[in-house]
Design a protein around this motif. Sequence first.
Motif, mmCIF file in Angstrom:
data_model
loop_
_atom_site.group_PDB
_atom_site.id
_atom_site.type_symbol
_atom_site.label_atom_id
_atom_site.label_comp_id
_atom_site.label_asym_id
_atom_site.label_seq_id
_atom_site.Cartn_x
_atom_site.Cartn_y
_atom_site.Cartn_z
ATOM 1 N N CYS A 136 0.788 -1.256 -0.061
ATOM 2 C CA CYS A 136 -0.040 -0.179 0.055
ATOM 3 C C CYS A 136 0.937 1.204 0.272
ATOM 4 O O CYS A 136 0.352 2.247 0.287
ATOM 5 C CB CYS A 136 -0.885 0.120 1.021
ATOM 6 N N ILE A 138 1.615 3.081 -2.084
ATOM 7 C CA ILE A 138 1.512 4.408 -3.143
ATOM 8 C C ILE A 138 0.310 5.109 -2.418
ATOM 9 O O ILE A 138 0.454 6.459 -2.826
ATOM 10 C CB ILE A 138 0.374 3.665 -4.154
ATOM 11 N N SER A 139 -0.288 4.677 -1.095
ATOM 12 C CA SER A 139 -1.134 5.477 -0.496
ATOM 13 C C SER A 139 -0.607 6.156 0.783
ATOM 14 O O SER A 139 -1.203 6.939 1.537
ATOM 15 C CB SER A 139 -2.594 4.830 -0.285
ATOM 16 N N TYR A 198 -2.112 12.584 -5.895
ATOM 17 C CA TYR A 198 -2.254 10.968 -5.688
ATOM 18 C C TYR A 198 -3.273 10.468 -6.682
ATOM 19 O O TYR A 198 -3.115 9.324 -7.158
ATOM 20 C CB TYR A 198 -2.858 10.900 -4.311
ATOM 21 N N TYR A 201 -1.890 9.457 -9.996
ATOM 22 C CA TYR A 201 -1.248 8.217 -10.223
ATOM 23 C C TYR A 201 -2.062 7.004 -9.812
ATOM 24 O O TYR A 201 -1.924 6.185 -10.702
ATOM 25 C CB TYR A 201 0.100 8.235 -9.040
ATOM 26 N N ARG A 202 -2.985 7.192 -8.923
ATOM 27 C CA ARG A 202 -3.949 6.036 -8.477
ATOM 28 C C ARG A 202 -4.862 5.484 -9.644
ATOM 29 O O ARG A 202 -5.171 4.376 -9.905
ATOM 30 C CB ARG A 202 -4.750 6.311 -7.389
ATOM 31 N N ASN A 203 -5.467 6.612 -10.388
ATOM 32 C CA ASN A 203 -6.334 6.093 -11.577
ATOM 33 C C ASN A 203 -5.621 5.559 -12.760
ATOM 34 O O ASN A 203 -6.289 5.095 -13.644
ATOM 35 C CB ASN A 203 -7.180 7.511 -11.885
ATOM 36 N N LEU A 205 -3.832 2.945 -12.412
ATOM 37 C CA LEU A 205 -3.702 1.438 -11.963
ATOM 38 C C LEU A 205 -4.633 0.550 -12.930
ATOM 39 O O LEU A 205 -5.608 1.107 -13.147
ATOM 40 C CB LEU A 205 -3.892 1.243 -10.571
ATOM 41 N N ASN A 220 -4.260 0.113 -2.317
ATOM 42 C CA ASN A 220 -3.150 -0.558 -2.658
ATOM 43 C C ASN A 220 -3.204 -0.908 -4.318
ATOM 44 O O ASN A 220 -4.263 -0.400 -4.927
ATOM 45 C CB ASN A 220 -2.805 -1.882 -1.910
#
Length: 334
Positions: A136, A138-139, A198, A201-203, A205, A220
């Motif tokens: 996790c 990334i967060s 954030y 970057y998250r979107n 995945l 995660n």
Amino acid sequence: MINYAFGSIFAPYFESFVGMKAAMGFTTEKIEYIFKELDEFFKDTGLHEPVLTRQMVKMWRDSRLNDSERTLYDKWSIISQFSRYMCHCGFPCYVPPMPRQKDRVFIPRILTSDEMQQFFTAADSLRMNGFVASHCLISIPVLFRTLYSTGMRIGEAVSLTNKDVDLDKGIILIRKTKNQRQRIIPVTANLEAVLKQYLSYRNTLPVTGLEDDDAHFLVNPKGTQISKGAAYNWFRKVLKKCGIPFVGGNRGPRLHDLRHTFAVHSLMKQVREGKDVYCLLPILAVFMGHKTLAGTESYVRLTREMFPELNLEIGRVSSYVFPSLEKMVREYEK
């Protein structure tokens, strides 16, 4: 819901009690784990009817040799509530009295502004040695900044969904709270920039449904919710990386101390701007989700102890309430 199927004589009543609590807006994870422990204990008793007796409660208590006083108090509370529930269902169960809690003297570890800067720098420098889908990291940096910038509890932060975070309006809606009181928290400009970065970057995945309204906000690489345990572990790693000693033994620093640090730093900033600290308490209490001012008032003492120079500022705001003794003597002599 935890991954466990109740199997004792109390199984249907455990499930209905949990369902009732969930319908009332309570978080049920802790209750379920306590019921899991009781369920495993009652499986070996050979009960034929769902009746909780005094002897059974005593047998269970005698088996809990390694539980702390605080842990036992939480379990007594759930057992007592469940026994009353069973009585309402028509089963005469023993309702154990709540043990008296000892006065707990706990002083949170308030991090200084310099320490917080070191902490965030260390969090940003974390790296993965290899790809793990459940990792996790990334967060983690954004989670720590969110806790410090909003004063959220860790459970509230990891429970956030996409629909709870509205960056267009600059607010975060906290639904799952300790005291079952939803509240809205404004997002500062700095935190908004962090959250947007954030999300960018998250979107990216390769996970289906990552941007759905009901999907978790902090995830995660698999797109699943990060756990509180993982957050605690990373917190310890960051402390070690930036040279802040971890004492242990409930003396901190704990992850929850980011919430305490937020409160003290907020009061410190307001006092330095000439605000009346006691007029700010109701605002801070609502912001942090406290039921009463008693819990919030302790931050005034912590602020005074950490920043003694602010005592003059606090005293200057309320100096008109109590006239100086010297002035009173002069007026009396006249």
